[in-house]
Scaffold this motif. Sequence first.
Motif, mmCIF file in Angstrom:
data_model
loop_
_atom_site.group_PDB
_atom_site.id
_atom_site.type_symbol
_atom_site.label_atom_id
_atom_site.label_comp_id
_atom_site.label_asym_id
_atom_site.label_seq_id
_atom_site.Cartn_x
_atom_site.Cartn_y
_atom_site.Cartn_z
ATOM 1 N N THR A 1 24.945 -20.633 6.528
ATOM 2 C CA THR A 1 26.269 -20.557 7.127
ATOM 3 C C THR A 1 27.111 -21.701 6.601
ATOM 4 O O THR A 1 26.865 -22.860 6.923
ATOM 5 C CB THR A 1 26.178 -20.659 8.668
ATOM 6 O OG1 THR A 1 25.268 -19.658 9.138
ATOM 7 C CG2 THR A 1 27.536 -20.454 9.300
ATOM 8 N N ALA B 1 31.369 -22.850 10.610
ATOM 9 C CA ALA B 1 31.087 -22.354 11.955
ATOM 10 C C ALA B 1 32.357 -21.738 12.524
ATOM 11 O O ALA B 1 32.782 -22.077 13.627
ATOM 12 C CB ALA B 1 30.564 -23.477 12.841
ATOM 13 N N CYS C 1 30.889 -15.447 10.924
ATOM 14 C CA CYS C 1 30.051 -14.467 11.623
ATOM 15 C C CYS C 1 29.940 -13.162 10.843
ATOM 16 O O CYS C 1 29.028 -12.361 11.098
ATOM 17 C CB CYS C 1 30.616 -14.179 13.020
ATOM 18 S SG CYS C 1 30.586 -15.596 14.141
ATOM 19 N N ASN D 1 24.653 -13.216 8.416
ATOM 20 C CA ASN D 1 25.195 -13.265 9.773
ATOM 21 C C ASN D 1 25.953 -11.999 10.146
ATOM 22 O O ASN D 1 26.147 -11.725 11.337
ATOM 23 C CB ASN D 1 26.105 -14.486 9.940
ATOM 24 C CG ASN D 1 25.307 -15.778 10.008
ATOM 25 O OD1 ASN D 1 24.437 -15.947 10.847
ATOM 26 N ND2 ASN D 1 25.591 -16.684 9.089
ATOM 27 N N LEU E 1 26.178 -20.420 15.102
ATOM 28 C CA LEU E 1 27.272 -19.493 15.398
ATOM 29 C C LEU E 1 27.077 -18.799 16.741
ATOM 30 O O LEU E 1 27.699 -17.767 17.001
ATOM 31 C CB LEU E 1 27.375 -18.439 14.285
ATOM 32 C CG LEU E 1 27.830 -18.947 12.914
ATOM 33 C CD1 LEU E 1 27.693 -17.857 11.864
ATOM 34 C CD2 LEU E 1 29.269 -19.432 12.983
ATOM 35 N N LYS F 1 30.277 -18.204 19.107
ATOM 36 C CA LYS F 1 31.243 -17.278 18.511
ATOM 37 C C LYS F 1 30.666 -15.877 18.385
ATOM 38 O O LYS F 1 31.369 -14.874 18.597
ATOM 39 C CB LYS F 1 31.702 -17.810 17.162
ATOM 40 C CG LYS F 1 32.552 -19.074 17.265
ATOM 41 C CD LYS F 1 33.002 -19.564 15.915
ATOM 42 C CE LYS F 1 33.979 -20.732 16.086
ATOM 43 N NZ LYS F 1 33.409 -21.885 16.758
#
Length: 540
Positions: free
Chosen positions: A276, A279, A284, A289, A423, A426
Motif C-alpha cells: 500500500t 493510506a 483501497c 487491496n 487501510l 477507510k
Amino acid sequence: MPAAATQLVQDAKAATDKEHKMTLLQGVRLYPKAVFWSIVISTCICMEGYDLCLLGNFYAFPQFNRKFGVLGSDGTYQVPASWQSGLSNAANCGEILGLFLNGFVSERFGYKRTVLACLVALAGLIAIPVRANSVETLLAYYLCAGIPWGIFQTLTITYASEVCPLALRGYLTTYVNFCWGLGQVIGVGVVKSQLGREGDWAFRLPWALQWMWIVPLFIGVSLSPESPWLLVRQGKMEEARKNLLRLTSLNRETDFDVDETLAMMEHTTMLEKQTTAGATYLDCFRGVNLRRTEITCMVWAIQNLSGNSFTGYSTYFFQQAGLSTDSSYSFAMGQYGINMVGVFGAWALMARGIGRRSLYLYGLCGLFVMLLTIGCLAFVPSAHATAAAYATGGLMLGWATFYQLTVGTVCYSLVGEIPSRRLLIKTVALGRNAYNVVGIVCSVLTPYMVNPTAWNWKKLTAFFWAGICFLCIIYTYFRIPEPAGRSFAELDLLFEHHVSARKFSSTDVDVFESEESNKVVLEAENEKGKDSADGHAEKV
C-alpha cells in the motif's frame, strides 16, 4: 540482515505463535481489560439501533401517524410511502457522510476523541425530534444524526478488532451486532409501552429517552485506552506500549511479552506499507487491496440484499399481513430479542470450529428458503387469513434466527478481518457505505412494496428478496474467503499471493520465512538508521 531487524522478526514470530496457540479462556484471562473497553465503545452502536428502531416502528404507531401522516381513503392516518423512504434515506445519507469523514478524522485525532465528539453532537441533536412538529424537521434530524451514527459503525468494529488477540477477535467484533439488537429491543419495548398514551408525548418520550445513553458512554469512552495498532501506525511506539499494558493483565499469563506483541504490530505495518503506497481512499482500489475492498463492501451489502431491509419494516408488515397493532409489536419485540440472543448462538457455532465463510454461506441458504416460504403464504385462501398472518409472524422470527446466527453476526467479524490494518478504517467505511447505498435503494422500494396505498405486494414482497438472496449465495461461494485462525500478516500474504477464496483455509503460509518479509524489514531498519544518522548530523 542487521541484528535489530533479525530481533524484530524473531519477536514478531514469537508473538504470532503465541496468539495461534492461545485459547479463548487464556485470551480472556490475559486481555480482560481489552474485553471490557471493547464492550464499552461497542455499546455506542446501541444508540443507532435504538433510534432507527423507533423510526421503523413509528410507521405502525397510531399517535405518530396522526401527527405526521395524512388521512387515507380508509379513514386511517398513514405516513406516505415517499416520506417513509425520505426519512430512512436521510439517516442513510447522513451515515455515508459520517463514514467518509471518519476515514480522515479518526486516523488523525484517534478513536477516543472522535467518539467523544460524536456523543457531544448527539446530545444536542436529540432535542430536535423531541420538539419536532413537522416531518421536514424529522428529515433534518435524521440527516444530521446519521453522521455520528456512521462514525460509530466503523469505529466500534475497528477498535474491537485491534485491541484483542486472535482468540477473541471473532467474538468482540460480532458483539457489535448484539448492541444493535439491544438498542432495538429497548426501542420497540419503549414504543409498545406508549400504545395506550394519548398526545404527542407518546412518541416524543421515546426520542427523549436517548439522553440516557450519553453520560455513561461519555465517561466510559473518556477512560478507555487508545488502540495500540493505531499508535504503531502513527509511529508512537512508547504510547502504544503504555496502552497495550492497559489492555492486558500480566499477572494472569506469565509468557506474555509486550515487546514481542509490539514487534508483531510493527512487522505487520511494515508488510502492509509494501503493498500500500499510501493510506488514502484511492489506495483501497489499488492492487491487491481492490479485492479486499470489494469483499468488504459485498459482505456488508449482502446484509440488506438478503432481505434485512424487508424485515426492518416488520411491525408495519405484520399490520398489513392482518395482525393487530399490539400483536405486531409483540412479534417485533420477539424478532429484536432474537437479534440479541442470536449473537451468542453464533459465538457457540464459531467456538465449535465452524468458519465465518461456512456460517455466511449456509446462513444465506436458510434465509432463501424462509423467504420463499413466506411468499407462498400469499396464496393461502382468505378464509384462513388469520392463520396465515400468524404463520408469517412465526416465519419472520425463524428468518431472524437464521440471520442472527449467521449473516447478521458473522458480517461484523469478516469486515474487521478482511481489510489490511493500514487501510482498515477507510475500507470498513467504504464497506458500510455500500451497505448504506444499497439500504437507500431498499428504503425506496420496500415502503412501496408493503404500503397499501402504493404497490401493496404484502407477502409477495418475500419472492423479490428471495431472488436477490439466491444471487448473494452464488457470490459468497466464489468470492468470500475464510479468515478464521489467521493473523493479520498471514491474511496480507494470502491476498498478496491471490489465493482463491475456497482455498484460504487450506493454504499454508509462513510470513516470517517469505522473501517479502525479510526485504521489507531490512528496508525499514535501513530507513530508521538513515533517519537517525540525519538527526545526529543536524544536532552536530
